[in-house]
Enzyme design. Sequence first.
Site, PDB file in Angstrom:
ATOM      1  N   CYS A   2      -1.333 -14.994   4.249  1.00 29.78           N
ATOM      2  CA  CYS A   2      -1.950 -16.160   4.872  1.00 29.78           C
ATOM      3  C   CYS A   2      -1.269 -17.434   4.358  1.00 29.78           C
ATOM      4  O   CYS A   2      -0.910 -17.524   3.193  1.00 29.78           O
ATOM      5  CB  CYS A   2      -3.441 -16.287   4.609  1.00 29.78           C
ATOM      6  SG  CYS A   2      -4.404 -14.931   5.266  1.00 29.78           S
ATOM      7  N   ARG A  27       4.185 -15.714   5.959  1.00 29.26           N
ATOM      8  CA  ARG A  27       3.071 -15.276   5.120  1.00 29.26           C
ATOM      9  C   ARG A  27       2.032 -14.468   5.891  1.00 29.26           C
ATOM     10  O   ARG A  27       1.129 -13.883   5.304  1.00 29.26           O
ATOM     11  CB  ARG A  27       2.393 -16.484   4.472  1.00 29.26           C
ATOM     12  CG  ARG A  27       3.310 -17.293   3.585  1.00 29.26           C
ATOM     13  CD  ARG A  27       2.562 -18.460   2.979  1.00 29.26           C
ATOM     14  NE  ARG A  27       1.566 -18.001   2.040  1.00 29.26           N
ATOM     15  CZ  ARG A  27       1.788 -17.798   0.747  1.00 29.26           C
ATOM     16  NH1 ARG A  27       2.972 -18.010   0.234  1.00 29.26           N
ATOM     17  NH2 ARG A  27       0.819 -17.398  -0.033  1.00 29.26           N
ATOM     18  N   TRP A  75      -2.979 -13.265   7.768  1.00 33.05           N
ATOM     19  CA  TRP A  75      -2.718 -11.830   7.624  1.00 33.05           C
ATOM     20  C   TRP A  75      -4.079 -11.238   7.298  1.00 33.05           C
ATOM     21  O   TRP A  75      -4.654 -11.511   6.250  1.00 33.05           O
ATOM     22  CB  TRP A  75      -1.722 -11.573   6.503  1.00 33.05           C
ATOM     23  CG  TRP A  75      -1.280 -10.147   6.431  1.00 33.05           C
ATOM     24  CD1 TRP A  75      -0.247  -9.580   7.119  1.00 33.05           C
ATOM     25  CD2 TRP A  75      -1.834  -9.107   5.620  1.00 33.05           C
ATOM     26  NE1 TRP A  75      -0.140  -8.248   6.791  1.00 33.05           N
ATOM     27  CE2 TRP A  75      -1.105  -7.927   5.874  1.00 33.05           C
ATOM     28  CE3 TRP A  75      -2.890  -9.034   4.714  1.00 33.05           C
ATOM     29  CZ2 TRP A  75      -1.384  -6.712   5.256  1.00 33.05           C
ATOM     30  CZ3 TRP A  75      -3.173  -7.828   4.100  1.00 33.05           C
ATOM     31  CH2 TRP A  75      -2.410  -6.678   4.376  1.00 33.05           C
ATOM     32  N   ASN A 101      -6.643 -18.572   1.768  1.00 35.53           N
ATOM     33  CA  ASN A 101      -5.707 -17.471   1.520  1.00 35.53           C
ATOM     34  C   ASN A 101      -6.289 -16.664   0.368  1.00 35.53           C
ATOM     35  O   ASN A 101      -6.679 -17.240  -0.637  1.00 35.53           O
ATOM     36  CB  ASN A 101      -4.349 -18.067   1.125  1.00 35.53           C
ATOM     37  CG  ASN A 101      -3.391 -17.035   0.574  1.00 35.53           C
ATOM     38  OD1 ASN A 101      -3.429 -15.878   0.976  1.00 35.53           O
ATOM     39  ND2 ASN A 101      -2.536 -17.456  -0.335  1.00 35.53           N
ATOM     40  N   GLY A 102      -6.371 -15.330   0.526  1.00 31.44           N
ATOM     41  CA  GLY A 102      -6.879 -14.515  -0.581  1.00 31.44           C
ATOM     42  C   GLY A 102      -8.192 -13.845  -0.220  1.00 31.44           C
ATOM     43  O   GLY A 102      -8.516 -13.675   0.949  1.00 31.44           O
ATOM     44  N   GLU A 482      15.844   1.852  -1.239  1.00 36.72           N
ATOM     45  CA  GLU A 482      15.782   0.520  -0.646  1.00 36.72           C
ATOM     46  C   GLU A 482      16.272   0.544   0.810  1.00 36.72           C
ATOM     47  O   GLU A 482      15.662  -0.079   1.687  1.00 36.72           O
ATOM     48  CB  GLU A 482      16.602  -0.464  -1.498  1.00 36.72           C
ATOM     49  CG  GLU A 482      16.706  -1.873  -0.981  1.00 36.72           C
ATOM     50  CD  GLU A 482      15.361  -2.570  -0.768  1.00 36.72           C
ATOM     51  OE1 GLU A 482      14.322  -2.066  -1.199  1.00 36.72           O
ATOM     52  OE2 GLU A 482      15.378  -3.633  -0.112  1.00 36.72           O
ATOM     53  N   LYS A 486      13.973  -0.451   4.098  1.00 35.12           N
ATOM     54  CA  LYS A 486      14.375  -1.460   5.080  1.00 35.12           C
ATOM     55  C   LYS A 486      14.251  -0.895   6.498  1.00 35.12           C
ATOM     56  O   LYS A 486      13.749  -1.555   7.393  1.00 35.12           O
ATOM     57  CB  LYS A 486      15.825  -1.929   4.851  1.00 35.12           C
ATOM     58  CG  LYS A 486      16.034  -2.785   3.625  1.00 35.12           C
ATOM     59  CD  LYS A 486      15.656  -4.235   3.794  1.00 35.12           C
ATOM     60  CE  LYS A 486      14.405  -4.701   3.160  1.00 35.12           C
ATOM     61  NZ  LYS A 486      13.979  -4.526   1.856  1.00 35.12           N
ATOM     62  N   GLU A 489      10.547  -0.537   7.475  1.00 31.22           N
ATOM     63  CA  GLU A 489       9.733  -1.733   7.660  1.00 31.22           C
ATOM     64  C   GLU A 489      10.167  -2.588   8.841  1.00 31.22           C
ATOM     65  O   GLU A 489       9.311  -3.218   9.457  1.00 31.22           O
ATOM     66  CB  GLU A 489       9.600  -2.555   6.381  1.00 31.22           C
ATOM     67  CG  GLU A 489      10.823  -3.258   5.885  1.00 31.22           C
ATOM     68  CD  GLU A 489      10.514  -4.121   4.637  1.00 31.22           C
ATOM     69  OE1 GLU A 489      11.454  -4.390   3.897  1.00 31.22           O
ATOM     70  OE2 GLU A 489       9.367  -4.539   4.430  1.00 31.22           O
ATOM     71  N   HIS A 505      15.141  21.257  -2.901  1.00 33.18           N
ATOM     72  CA  HIS A 505      13.809  21.728  -3.289  1.00 33.18           C
ATOM     73  C   HIS A 505      12.769  21.376  -2.231  1.00 33.18           C
ATOM     74  O   HIS A 505      11.570  21.376  -2.516  1.00 33.18           O
ATOM     75  CB  HIS A 505      13.421  21.133  -4.647  1.00 33.18           C
ATOM     76  CG  HIS A 505      14.386  21.522  -5.731  1.00 33.18           C
ATOM     77  ND1 HIS A 505      14.446  22.797  -6.247  1.00 33.18           N
ATOM     78  CD2 HIS A 505      15.378  20.824  -6.333  1.00 33.18           C
ATOM     79  CE1 HIS A 505      15.414  22.861  -7.154  1.00 33.18           C
ATOM     80  NE2 HIS A 505      15.996  21.673  -7.219  1.00 33.18           N
ATOM     81  N   LYS A 604       4.879 -11.384   3.968  1.00 33.97           N
ATOM     82  CA  LYS A 604       5.897 -11.596   2.936  1.00 33.97           C
ATOM     83  C   LYS A 604       5.316 -11.498   1.533  1.00 33.97           C
ATOM     84  O   LYS A 604       5.944 -10.990   0.625  1.00 33.97           O
ATOM     85  CB  LYS A 604       6.516 -12.983   3.160  1.00 33.97           C
ATOM     86  CG  LYS A 604       7.618 -13.330   2.198  1.00 33.97           C
ATOM     87  CD  LYS A 604       8.894 -12.667   2.604  1.00 33.97           C
ATOM     88  CE  LYS A 604      10.002 -12.875   1.603  1.00 33.97           C
ATOM     89  NZ  LYS A 604      11.028 -11.830   1.736  1.00 33.97           N
TER      90      LYS A 604
END
Length: 609
Positions: A2, A27, A75, A101-102, A482, A486, A489, A505, A604
């Site tokens: 947010c 955000r 968000w 935010n939060g 990584e 990428k 996402e 395995h 983000k």
Amino acid sequence: MCGIVGYTGNRPCQEILLAGLERLEYRGYDSAGISLIANGGVDSVRAVGSPSKQLRAAMNGEPSIAVSGIGHTRWATHGRVTEENCHPHDDNSGRVHVVMNGIVENWTDLKQRLQARGATFSSQTDTEVVAHLIASFYDGDLVEAVRLAYNELRGHYAFVAMHADEPETLVGARHECPLVTGVGDGESFIASAIPAFLGDTRRIQLVEDGEIVAVTPEGARFLDSSGAAVEREVREVDWDVETAEKGGYDTFMLKEIHEQADAVAETVADRLAHGTVELGDIGIADDHLSGLRRVVIVACGTSYHAGLIGRYAIESWSRIPVEMDVASEFRYRDPVIDERDLVIGITQSGETADTLAAMRLARKKGAKVLAITNIMGSQATRDSDGVLFTRAGLEIGVAATKTFVAQVAAMYLFALKLAAVRDTLEREHFERLVSELRGLSHKVGELVESVDVPVRAMAKHWREAGFFLYLGRHAGLAVALEGALKLKEIAYVPTDAYAAGEMKHGPIALLDERTPVVCVATDSPVLDKVLSNISETRARGAHVLAVATEGNTEVAEHAEEVVYVPSTDWMFQPLLAVIPLQLLAYYIASEKGLNVDQPRNLAKTVTVE
Ligand code: M6R
């Protein structure tokens, strides 16, 4: 998650708020809204979707003349993505408006208490509770009402409130989520992050934890939660507005991939003078570093992968044992930790809730904590004993790229520092590493240019593949992890990333002729082993796309397709090897027509656990 923004001053602010929200879109972009104070009342516009698209479209009427207001890009945490749950929220009378935010953790208790006193709610959010709570305390003084409300809230949040009766005043409060004010001429700003007002001012004041700030066109007044005044210096940031714009690239992510040489150069440059490592005052004494029993690295997502690479460098160069954990696991496993350990928290944003909680826990148990972060004044800098800043500049694309390479560079620096204080490397080896690390940014720059065309062709060819397997060994495993993250996402392609030696395995059962297997096969002491693993995958018909070191002809004999990265000390190869994998994910997502800067369901900064 947010983004919040507020303005009070001498100019009509509808467009100022909207532009600020657009710069905070990274955000969160589930929904957005603004509230403007005009003609003794408050007008709100809210829309499901992003500030730049749906909110802008919803503002198709006469531009408002209001000179103060607040805005939000969301968000979702509490309540689904619906118009009722869009911020700003009000107290039903429409006099008090709040953006937040939060998370407020005791919101259900507060809601029941307010309902018992007659308050009615129109959303499922915790923020609406904050608006009602402030209204319940309001007696002609918004600052005091916010202060009283703040003292009742539990959780981690930052919010900004305004009241129709005090049109020139915005009141913010912060508890473990970021809030910063911007100082203009006859105008003031308040926001979750500096880019929101970077086009208007570079003079800022940081709101500290536990503080309340009253913002008027004349400036900001800071108080602690008891109401006592707090002095706060004005600082000037050296970011410019171009940082928050695409600068000719199609997307922020592509721009940031191309900024990686600078990110590495800035992070290492003046710290490797005179053939040694000079980290400046990182807040943890050399004596303490030389006597460490163990290093523990905690982080999330991409930052965790940077930590994994750092682990190999620290163990190899300084011979200190390193333990790794994702922060969300570490914090709940009652870890065995004490003052002989150093805990490194890696977080580009400095705001990730799990990483911060893990860092606080480690300090409580007596360990010293070093934060590696990209953001000055972020929460991570407060929850640690020392800080090593990466200097990647602002990163806006949700998928981390340049901050990752800067984190890896910072880990190399720190590993060399440990080796220096413990005297664990031969002089000649140490100097060679320092010199290679100094030259790495040039290699990054060349690589980003040279690899673009072949990787784009690869992406075109493989864009329809339904599954990718990524393999690597040693620090190459971190690169595989990584690269796979990428692709997941931003391109929404299922992937698995595995230690190449473990493949037989289990994951080998997934392979057939349609499976692209991305192998990190750069030069290292385990390259022969990786080549054997490549042979095993090819024996099952899979198609191998390898990343290898320039000049190595052997890998091409094992893999169908190879992209090359410049040669350097083998421990530094991961920083280069990740770049083709970032581009592969980027171009596959682009081929699919996806919004790479704002992938679905992500934000983000992850300020909730
Ligand atoms: O701000 P942080 O470095 O703490 O963020 C950690 C993760 O949320 C982040 O790396 C995430 O995995 C990115 N979207 C990866 O591209």
